[in-house]
Design a protein around this motif. Structure first.
Motif, PDB file in Angstrom:
ATOM      1  N   TYR A  53       0.823  -1.207   0.000  1.00  0.00           N
ATOM      2  CA  TYR A  53       0.000   0.000   0.000  1.00  0.00           C
ATOM      3  C   TYR A  53       0.860   1.261   0.000  1.00  0.00           C
ATOM      4  N   LYS A  54       0.486   2.199  -0.855  1.00  0.00           N
ATOM      5  CA  LYS A  54       1.079   3.533  -0.852  1.00  0.00           C
ATOM      6  C   LYS A  54      -0.028   4.537  -1.139  1.00  0.00           C
ATOM      7  N   ARG A  86       6.042  12.176  -1.855  1.00  0.00           N
ATOM      8  CA  ARG A  86       7.231  11.368  -2.105  1.00  0.00           C
ATOM      9  C   ARG A  86       8.468  11.982  -1.443  1.00  0.00           C
ATOM     10  N   LYS A  89       8.319  11.313   2.143  1.00  0.00           N
ATOM     11  CA  LYS A  89       8.118   9.882   2.409  1.00  0.00           C
ATOM     12  C   LYS A  89       6.761   9.584   3.045  1.00  0.00           C
ATOM     13  N   ASN A  91       4.083   9.253   1.508  1.00  0.00           N
ATOM     14  CA  ASN A  91       3.404   8.293   0.641  1.00  0.00           C
ATOM     15  C   ASN A  91       3.617   6.850   1.080  1.00  0.00           C
ATOM     16  N   GLU A  92       4.663   6.603   1.889  1.00  0.00           N
ATOM     17  CA  GLU A  92       4.967   5.242   2.345  1.00  0.00           C
ATOM     18  C   GLU A  92       4.174   4.836   3.589  1.00  0.00           C
ATOM     19  N   GLN A  95       1.912   1.735   4.389  1.00  0.00           N
ATOM     20  CA  GLN A  95       2.536   0.431   4.592  1.00  0.00           C
ATOM     21  C   GLN A  95       2.505  -0.001   6.048  1.00  0.00           C
TER      22      GLN A  95
END
Length: 221
Positions: A53-54, A86, A89, A91-92, A95
């Motif tokens: 997932y992002k 991005r 970070k 967008n991570e 997870q």
């Protein structure tokens, strides 16, 4: 112990970060192409694929455009809000759901698409799939400016395959050989530190026995 800490840390993080994650999800729904999450197949423990997932940061058809699953600096497929997500970070962060479910750990080799996984040397591939992939890890700490490195090359895809991935594979092998509670907690601390201080060389002081940097990357990582 690491799995227990993964569950506790990811659950707490999802709770604490919900005031940030919910507004971002709404903003993504109302901008760009209206997608909130991007779910991509990555290579996991045992070589089994899983859906990572992002937050959606790129055009829906990005894997079939340009450089495919390899993202370069100023990639035209990245959406305006996606650039900020991005860069920071953020967008991570979805997870954390993968970690809570057990697909991933907080620390481990970064999960790769099949194309990128295949760019690792065979020895690195065999070691990497022994452990859960991570939200962060030694390879991602060292290569926190990977897109910048590729942008500086005249042949970014060749540089990625022939220089970046072999060395990143060596770093991930080092992690697998040295995994343990101390490495896990130290890598979490170093990850947070380099997010705040991107130019820091703390990783090399905390993990002094990391594989030597190849000449092509000297001064860049």
């Amino acid at each position: 112990m690491q799995r227990l800490l993964d569950i506790v840390f990811s659950g707490l993080a999802l709770l604490v970060l919900s005031p940030l994650l919910v507004p971002i999800a709404l903003a993504l729904r109302l901008t760009g192409e209206g997608e909130v999450f991007f779910i991509q197949q990555r290579v996991g423990r045992g070589g089994q694929p899983f859906g990572l997932y992002k937050f959606a940061t790129m055009l829906k058809n990005s894997p079939n455009l340009g450089t495919g699953t390899v993202t370069v600096k100023n990639d035209p497929r990245v959406l305006p809000l996606g650039r900020f997500l991005r860069k920071t970070k953020i967008n991570e962060l979805p997870q954390l759901l993968n970690i809570f479910k057990g697909d991933m750990s907080i620390i481990g080799p970064r999960p790769q698409t099949q194309r990128c996984f295949d760019a690792f040397p065979a020895r690195s591939q065999a070691e990497i799939i022994k452990v859960r992939p991570g939200l962060s890890g030694i390879g991602s700490i060292v290569f926190r400016d990977e897109e910048e490195l590729m942008h500086a090359s005249k042949e970014p895809e060749r540089f990625y395959d022939e220089v970046i991935m072999p060395y990143k594979g060596a770093l991930e092998e080092w992690y697998v050989a040295h995994q343990g509670l101390w490495t896990y907690l130290a890598a979490i601390f170093v990850t947070a530190w380099v997010v705040l201080f991107p130019e820091s060389r703390l990783a090399w002081r905390v993990f002094p026995q990391l594989p030597a940097v190849p000449p092509e990357l000297a001064g860049a990582v």
